[in-house]
Enzyme design. Structure first.
Site, short mmCIF file in Angstrom:
data_model
loop_
_atom_site.label_atom_id
_atom_site.label_comp_id
_atom_site.label_asym_id
_atom_site.label_seq_id
_atom_site.Cartn_x
_atom_site.Cartn_y
_atom_site.Cartn_z
CG ASP A 99 -1.87 -1.10 1.28
OD1 ASP A 99 -2.19 -1.65 0.20
OD2 ASP A 99 -2.32 -1.45 2.39
N1 URA Z 1 -1.29 -6.00 3.68
C1 URA Z 1 -1.80 -4.76 3.73
O1 URA Z 1 -2.85 -4.52 4.29
N2 URA Z 1 -1.09 -3.77 3.16
C2 URA Z 1 0.10 -3.96 2.56
O2 URA Z 1 0.70 -3.01 2.07
C3 URA Z 1 0.61 -5.27 2.53
C4 URA Z 1 -0.10 -6.28 3.10
#
Ligand code: URA
Length: 233
Positions: A99
């Site tokens: 993310d």
């Molecule tokens: N899980 C998430 O919620 N976000 C990420 O960036 C990676 C795994």
């Protein structure tokens, strides 16, 4: 680029090791032995002990992803992780996604087959995260992660949840990577993730670079990654 940096990038060795190779007389450019580490090269005609050396030998690189960058090749509105890649790795694509606000270990490769296997739950490559959370986890949370947290659209595969250094941190290990997966697993237990950092992918551990920096995997790291997904390195 300086020849010592070029060699360390292509061969995944340190600058000191590059300079040692150069002093040993093993490095040539278009047949002339290189005598100093300050020589500038374009990337053509470099050999070590007669064997050509090129950036194409690097198949996987790792980044310590900073917050604020999208995991995408390009985006009209936001900076992407690919904007952080040096030009010689312009063809490398991220393996999976983190993310925008997640930091930590992100791999890039020029090998689509490898990328597919590292992402696919079928190959059981473990991704380990450190989460900063808004409340302490309970034994029930640990059990729930272990048996597979039920989310709205799917049930997560069994995951390992461990207490962290203090009560507001926890380690999570998953083998799949659906959209916002870790945050959603916590949310299903009533816990909000304030920060998330990926620490490792399989045997690969974050290290050896600054935030936003990249480095090629060492030969051993690359071979071990390929082997872990049933491919020859
Ligand atoms: N899980 C998430 O919620 N976000 C990420 O960036 C990676 C795994």
């Amino acid at each position: 680029m300086r020849i010592d940096k070029y060699l360390s990038d292509c061969l995944a060795i340190t600058r000191k090791e590059s300079r040692r190779l150069i002093s040993s007389g093993a490095v040539s450019v278009y047949g002339s032995i290189v005598s100093g580490a300050g020589l500038h090269v374009q990337g053509d005609g470099v050999t070590v002990d007669g064997a050509p050396v090129s950036a194409e030998q690097v198949r996987v690189i790792m980044m310590d992803k900073p917050a604020g960058f999208l995991t995408a090749a390009e985006d009209s509105a936001c900076r992407t992780v690919c904007d952080l890649l040096p030009n010689r790795f312009a063809k490398f694509m991220p393996i999976g996604r983190l993310d925008k606000d997640t930091t930590g270990l992100l791999l890039f490769t020029s090998d689509g087959g490898l990328a597919h296997r590292v992402i696919s739950p079928k190959y059981h490559v473990e991704k380990r995260y450190l989460a900063r959370i808004d409340k302490p986890i309970s034994d029930k949370d640990i059990e729930s992660f272990k048996s597979g947290v039920a989310l709205k659209d799917f049930t997560a595969l069994p995951a390992k949840l461990e207490r962290g250094e203090d009560e507001y941190s926890a380690y999570v290990t998953v083998t799949e990577g659906k959209y916002h997966q870790v945050k959603r697993m916590f949310a299903a237990r009533g816990i909000y993730v304030e920060r998330l950092r990926r620490l490792s992918v399989g045997d690969l551990v974050l290290g050896g670079m600054e935030e936003g920096g990249v480095r090629p995997l060492t030969r051993e790291e690359e071979e071990s990654l390929y082997r872990s997904v049933g491919l020859r390195g």
